[in-house]
Design a protein around this motif. Sequence first.
Motif, PDB file in Angstrom:
ATOM      1  N   THR A  32       0.923  -1.329  -0.167  1.00  0.00           N
ATOM      2  CA  THR A  32      -0.159   0.089  -0.069  1.00  0.00           C
ATOM      3  C   THR A  32       0.728   1.301  -0.259  1.00  0.00           C
ATOM      4  N   GLU A  33       2.243   1.171   0.425  1.00  0.00           N
ATOM      5  CA  GLU A  33       2.856   2.302   0.481  1.00  0.00           C
ATOM      6  C   GLU A  33       3.130   2.735  -1.100  1.00  0.00           C
ATOM      7  N   GLU A  34       2.914   2.040  -1.977  1.00  0.00           N
ATOM      8  CA  GLU A  34       3.372   2.290  -3.347  1.00  0.00           C
ATOM      9  C   GLU A  34       1.933   2.800  -4.166  1.00  0.00           C
ATOM     10  N   LEU A  35       0.832   2.816  -3.321  1.00  0.00           N
ATOM     11  CA  LEU A  35      -0.228   2.938  -4.144  1.00  0.00           C
ATOM     12  C   LEU A  35      -0.613   4.233  -4.731  1.00  0.00           C
ATOM     13  N   ASP A  36       0.149   5.413  -3.813  1.00  0.00           N
ATOM     14  CA  ASP A  36      -0.240   6.816  -4.443  1.00  0.00           C
ATOM     15  C   ASP A  36       1.074   7.077  -5.469  1.00  0.00           C
ATOM     16  N   GLN A  37       1.757   6.026  -6.069  1.00  0.00           N
ATOM     17  CA  GLN A  37       2.700   6.522  -7.207  1.00  0.00           C
ATOM     18  C   GLN A  37       2.249   6.130  -8.526  1.00  0.00           C
ATOM     19  N   PHE A  38       2.452   6.949  -9.278  1.00  0.00           N
ATOM     20  CA  PHE A  38       2.115   6.469 -10.901  1.00  0.00           C
ATOM     21  C   PHE A  38       3.267   5.688 -11.630  1.00  0.00           C
ATOM     22  N   TYR A  39       4.264   5.441 -10.825  1.00  0.00           N
ATOM     23  CA  TYR A  39       5.526   4.530 -11.365  1.00  0.00           C
ATOM     24  C   TYR A  39       6.000   3.871 -10.192  1.00  0.00           C
ATOM     25  N   GLU A  40       6.625   2.776 -10.583  1.00  0.00           N
ATOM     26  CA  GLU A  40       7.159   1.818  -9.517  1.00  0.00           C
ATOM     27  C   GLU A  40       8.486   1.827  -9.251  1.00  0.00           C
ATOM     28  N   ARG A  41       9.100   2.049  -7.992  1.00  0.00           N
ATOM     29  CA  ARG A  41      10.490   2.227  -7.685  1.00  0.00           C
ATOM     30  C   ARG A  41      11.001   0.865  -7.859  1.00  0.00           C
ATOM     31  N   GLU A  86       5.401  11.312  13.816  1.00  0.00           N
ATOM     32  CA  GLU A  86       5.008   9.931  13.728  1.00  0.00           C
ATOM     33  C   GLU A  86       5.658   9.476  12.266  1.00  0.00           C
ATOM     34  N   GLU A  87       5.852   7.949  12.404  1.00  0.00           N
ATOM     35  CA  GLU A  87       6.434   7.336  11.054  1.00  0.00           C
ATOM     36  C   GLU A  87       5.436   7.690   9.773  1.00  0.00           C
ATOM     37  N   ASP A  88       5.891   8.222   8.517  1.00  0.00           N
ATOM     38  CA  ASP A  88       5.150   8.457   7.536  1.00  0.00           C
ATOM     39  C   ASP A  88       6.162   8.265   6.220  1.00  0.00           C
ATOM     40  N   GLN A  89       5.292   7.070   5.794  1.00  0.00           N
ATOM     41  CA  GLN A  89       5.933   6.768   4.343  1.00  0.00           C
ATOM     42  C   GLN A  89       7.534   6.223   4.557  1.00  0.00           C
ATOM     43  N   GLY A  90       7.614   5.752   5.599  1.00  0.00           N
ATOM     44  CA  GLY A  90       8.850   5.142   5.821  1.00  0.00           C
ATOM     45  C   GLY A  90       9.939   5.918   6.342  1.00  0.00           C
ATOM     46  N   ARG A  91       9.542   7.148   6.602  1.00  0.00           N
ATOM     47  CA  ARG A  91      10.380   8.415   7.160  1.00  0.00           C
ATOM     48  C   ARG A  91      10.043   8.371   8.628  1.00  0.00           C
ATOM     49  N   LEU A 218      22.659   2.072   9.803  1.00  0.00           N
ATOM     50  CA  LEU A 218      21.352   2.356  10.412  1.00  0.00           C
ATOM     51  C   LEU A 218      20.932   3.705   9.648  1.00  0.00           C
ATOM     52  N   LEU A 219      22.018   4.767   9.910  1.00  0.00           N
ATOM     53  CA  LEU A 219      21.927   5.931   9.214  1.00  0.00           C
ATOM     54  C   LEU A 219      21.978   5.935   7.708  1.00  0.00           C
ATOM     55  N   ALA A 220      22.289   4.940   7.043  1.00  0.00           N
ATOM     56  CA  ALA A 220      22.367   5.065   5.716  1.00  0.00           C
ATOM     57  C   ALA A 220      21.141   4.656   5.152  1.00  0.00           C
ATOM     58  N   ASN A 221      20.349   3.696   5.808  1.00  0.00           N
ATOM     59  CA  ASN A 221      19.165   2.999   5.458  1.00  0.00           C
ATOM     60  C   ASN A 221      17.765   3.485   6.033  1.00  0.00           C
ATOM     61  N   THR A 222      17.938   4.752   6.722  1.00  0.00           N
ATOM     62  CA  THR A 222      16.812   5.422   7.368  1.00  0.00           C
ATOM     63  C   THR A 222      16.597   6.782   6.669  1.00  0.00           C
ATOM     64  N   GLU A 223      15.549   6.785   5.894  1.00  0.00           N
ATOM     65  CA  GLU A 223      15.095   7.756   5.135  1.00  0.00           C
ATOM     66  C   GLU A 223      14.697   9.273   5.838  1.00  0.00           C
ATOM     67  N   VAL A 224      14.977  10.285   5.312  1.00  0.00           N
ATOM     68  CA  VAL A 224      14.669  11.489   5.928  1.00  0.00           C
ATOM     69  C   VAL A 224      13.805  12.344   4.836  1.00  0.00           C
ATOM     70  N   PHE A 225      12.927  13.232   5.231  1.00  0.00           N
ATOM     71  CA  PHE A 225      12.257  14.177   4.302  1.00  0.00           C
ATOM     72  C   PHE A 225      13.061  14.987   3.510  1.00  0.00           C
ATOM     73  N   ASN A 226      12.794  15.211   2.147  1.00  0.00           N
ATOM     74  CA  ASN A 226      13.419  16.267   1.535  1.00  0.00           C
ATOM     75  C   ASN A 226      12.535  17.338   1.249  1.00  0.00           C
ATOM     76  N   PRO A 227      12.599  18.555   1.562  1.00  0.00           N
ATOM     77  CA  PRO A 227      11.652  19.418   1.558  1.00  0.00           C
ATOM     78  C   PRO A 227      11.892  20.035   0.007  1.00  0.00           C
ATOM     79  N   GLN A 228      13.024  19.783  -1.005  1.00  0.00           N
ATOM     80  CA  GLN A 228      13.031  20.214  -2.295  1.00  0.00           C
ATOM     81  C   GLN A 228      12.337  19.299  -3.141  1.00  0.00           C
TER      82      GLN A 228
END
Length: 290
Positions: A32-41, A86-91, A218-228
């Motif tokens: 379900t995490e990918e349902l709002d995407q128009f392409y597949e990562r 709170e956790e949001d889309q893996g971030r 852990l740091l390399a595999n934990t995603e953060v939000f990119n505001p740009q």
Amino acid sequence: MKKTGLLILSALALFFYAGNLNAQVIDEEESTEELDQFYERAVTRKAKKPFEYPYVRDADVIWSRAVWRVVDFREKMNQVFYYPVEEDQGRINMFTMIDKAASAGTIKIYEDDEFKTEIPDWNEFKKKIGTTRTEEIITVDLDGMESVHDSTIYIAMNPMDVKTLRIKERWFVDKQRSVRDVRIVGLALIYFVQRDDEAPQPMPLGWIRFNDPEVRYLLANTEVFNPQNDAERRSYDDIFQKRMFTSYVIKESERFNRSISDYLTGMDALYESDRVEEDLLNVEQDMWEY
């Protein structure tokens, strides 16, 4: 007899069809995490390797200085450490990342920035940080008589009160590569404790050795939000390696082993912090003077 056999085959076929349909529904629910995407990562689940530092020999370090600095999550550029709450889309925010890993025993946390004594139980350590308050409790007995007694209520630490990050780093000059460089040595989340009517006091939540393989992974595999750009997937490792944060110096290595706040306050402390930053920049410029 033939009709009975056909009925059995039909029932088996219907059973396997329902099982496959159920499996498809489960798979769709898991993605379900990918349902709002128009392409597949293509590499959504591929683990990232931490950035590899260039090798440095001890004999090639001709100048070095330890510096401690503070990253304030309330500043706009540093809000990637604090949000999402709170956790949001893996971030997840930095405290949640550290809390989960420490609770699972994936990373080690130490009592100070020398990394000599490990905190044995992270969850017990968090309980000690919590505060208590005394409240009056009114009880009524069987005869209808009221009595008042004090009750101590435990208040667990609030993750939202983790508002700064303390960084210990070492600046150095490598004569082999002819560069001034920096390595982060350790990290400490700072929790602001509110006791009675006093002003909130900063308390380090232990120190994490930055170069531990478990911490780097852990740091390399934990995603953060990119505001740009949502399409650019940034990790905490990217933030630290590219130094995409603002901070101010609170201490440098010196003979008295003092923090700046120990001998200066107010604007004088800020000027001293800027002086240390300027000295670090001048080291590289002085390398090329003749």
